[in-house]
Design a protein around this motif. Structure first.
Motif, PDB file in Angstrom:
ATOM      1  N   ALA A  85       2.075  -2.356  -6.291  1.00 44.50           N
ATOM      2  CA  ALA A  85       1.938  -2.992  -4.832  1.00 44.50           C
ATOM      3  C   ALA A  85       3.890  -2.496  -4.557  1.00 44.50           C
ATOM      4  O   ALA A  85       4.695  -2.170  -3.785  1.00 44.50           O
ATOM      5  CB  ALA A  85       1.935  -3.614  -3.886  1.00 44.50           C
ATOM      6  N   VAL A  86       4.393  -3.102  -5.911  1.00 43.86           N
ATOM      7  CA  VAL A  86       6.318  -3.977  -5.441  1.00 43.86           C
ATOM      8  C   VAL A  86       6.742  -2.908  -5.490  1.00 43.86           C
ATOM      9  O   VAL A  86       7.788  -2.416  -5.226  1.00 43.86           O
ATOM     10  CB  VAL A  86       6.585  -5.195  -6.496  1.00 43.86           C
ATOM     11  CG1 VAL A  86       7.801  -5.539  -6.426  1.00 43.86           C
ATOM     12  CG2 VAL A  86       6.163  -6.371  -5.421  1.00 43.86           C
ATOM     13  N   ALA A  87       6.390  -1.736  -7.454  1.00 42.94           N
ATOM     14  CA  ALA A  87       7.096  -0.835  -7.633  1.00 42.94           C
ATOM     15  C   ALA A  87       7.062   0.491  -6.819  1.00 42.94           C
ATOM     16  O   ALA A  87       8.229   0.765  -6.368  1.00 42.94           O
ATOM     17  CB  ALA A  87       6.582  -0.545  -8.561  1.00 42.94           C
ATOM     18  N   PHE A  88       5.551  -0.195  -5.964  1.00 44.35           N
ATOM     19  CA  PHE A  88       5.776   1.118  -4.590  1.00 44.35           C
ATOM     20  C   PHE A  88       6.502   1.192  -3.973  1.00 44.35           C
ATOM     21  O   PHE A  88       7.821   2.309  -2.789  1.00 44.35           O
ATOM     22  CB  PHE A  88       4.503   1.408  -4.099  1.00 44.35           C
ATOM     23  CG  PHE A  88       4.187   2.065  -2.860  1.00 44.35           C
ATOM     24  CD1 PHE A  88       4.225   4.163  -3.429  1.00 44.35           C
ATOM     25  CD2 PHE A  88       4.265   1.800  -1.863  1.00 44.35           C
ATOM     26  CE1 PHE A  88       4.389   4.169  -1.731  1.00 44.35           C
ATOM     27  CE2 PHE A  88       3.974   2.435  -0.536  1.00 44.35           C
ATOM     28  CZ  PHE A  88       4.116   3.431  -0.260  1.00 44.35           C
ATOM     29  N   LEU A  89       6.734  -0.198  -2.842  1.00 43.72           N
ATOM     30  CA  LEU A  89       7.538  -0.846  -2.425  1.00 43.72           C
ATOM     31  C   LEU A  89       8.986  -0.654  -2.309  1.00 43.72           C
ATOM     32  O   LEU A  89      10.098  -0.125  -1.115  1.00 43.72           O
ATOM     33  CB  LEU A  89       7.933  -1.671  -1.952  1.00 43.72           C
ATOM     34  CG  LEU A  89       5.818  -1.506  -1.077  1.00 43.72           C
ATOM     35  CD1 LEU A  89       5.809  -2.943  -0.212  1.00 43.72           C
ATOM     36  CD2 LEU A  89       6.315  -1.608   0.333  1.00 43.72           C
ATOM     37  N   ALA A  90       9.365  -0.398  -3.308  1.00 47.13           N
ATOM     38  CA  ALA A  90      10.832  -0.423  -3.968  1.00 47.13           C
ATOM     39  C   ALA A  90      11.601   1.532  -4.130  1.00 47.13           C
ATOM     40  O   ALA A  90      12.124   1.280  -4.592  1.00 47.13           O
ATOM     41  CB  ALA A  90      10.919  -1.152  -4.953  1.00 47.13           C
ATOM     42  N   SER A  91      10.287   1.856  -4.883  1.00 47.95           N
ATOM     43  CA  SER A  91      10.518   3.305  -4.858  1.00 47.95           C
ATOM     44  C   SER A  91      10.494   4.113  -3.732  1.00 47.95           C
ATOM     45  O   SER A  91      10.246   4.334  -2.198  1.00 47.95           O
ATOM     46  CB  SER A  91       9.031   4.075  -5.349  1.00 47.95           C
ATOM     47  OG  SER A  91       8.265   3.845  -4.549  1.00 47.95           O
ATOM     48  N   ASP A  92      10.967   5.544  -4.103  1.00 51.11           N
ATOM     49  CA  ASP A  92      11.243   6.174  -3.297  1.00 51.11           C
ATOM     50  C   ASP A  92      10.287   7.023  -2.476  1.00 51.11           C
ATOM     51  O   ASP A  92      10.431   7.652  -1.062  1.00 51.11           O
ATOM     52  CB  ASP A  92      11.683   7.652  -3.670  1.00 51.11           C
ATOM     53  CG  ASP A  92      13.501   7.286  -3.447  1.00 51.11           C
ATOM     54  OD1 ASP A  92      14.133   6.069  -3.123  1.00 51.11           O
ATOM     55  OD2 ASP A  92      14.462   8.124  -4.651  1.00 51.11           O
ATOM     56  N   ASP A  93       9.110   6.569  -2.567  1.00 50.40           N
ATOM     57  CA  ASP A  93       7.951   7.136  -2.389  1.00 50.40           C
ATOM     58  C   ASP A  93       7.444   6.524  -1.196  1.00 50.40           C
ATOM     59  O   ASP A  93       6.750   6.962   0.240  1.00 50.40           O
ATOM     60  CB  ASP A  93       6.724   7.220  -3.548  1.00 50.40           C
ATOM     61  CG  ASP A  93       6.231   7.517  -4.521  1.00 50.40           C
ATOM     62  OD1 ASP A  93       7.011   8.812  -4.602  1.00 50.40           O
ATOM     63  OD2 ASP A  93       6.226   7.516  -5.825  1.00 50.40           O
TER      64      ASP A  93
END
Length: 72
Positions: free
Chosen positions: A41-49
Motif C-alpha cells: 500500500a505504501v509503495a502504491f501511494l508513493a508510485s505514479d500509479d
C-alpha cells in the motif's frame, strides 16, 4: 493499519490464543495483515500509479474500521 502479523504480535498471542481470537472476530478478512501488504500500500501511494489519489483516507486494515463491533 490494522493489526499486522509481526513477531511481536505472534509472541503476544502465543501466550493467550483466546486474546487473538477476540481480536480476529473484529476483522472481516479473518486474519492479521502481512507486513508485505502494508508495504504494498505504501509503495502504491508513493508510485505514479496513485497520481490521481489525493485528499482521502487510504485504509489498509482488513475492514476492521468499517465493521468493528463488540460481539455478545
Amino acid at each position: 493499519p490494522g493489526p499486522v502479523n509481526t513477531p511481536l504480535l505472534q509472541e503476544l498471542f502465543a501466550k493467550d490464543p483466546e486474546r487473538a481470537a477476540r481480536r480476529l472476530v473484529h476483522i472481516p478478512v479473518g486474519r492479521f495483515a502481512a507486513a508485505e501488504e502494508i508495504a504494498a500500500a505504501v509503495a502504491f501511494l508513493a508510485s505514479d500509479d496513485s497520481s490521481f489519489v489525493n485528499a482521502t483516507d487510504f485504509l489498509v486494515d482488513g475492514g476492521i474500521s468499517g465493521a468493528y463491533v463488540t460481539p455478545l
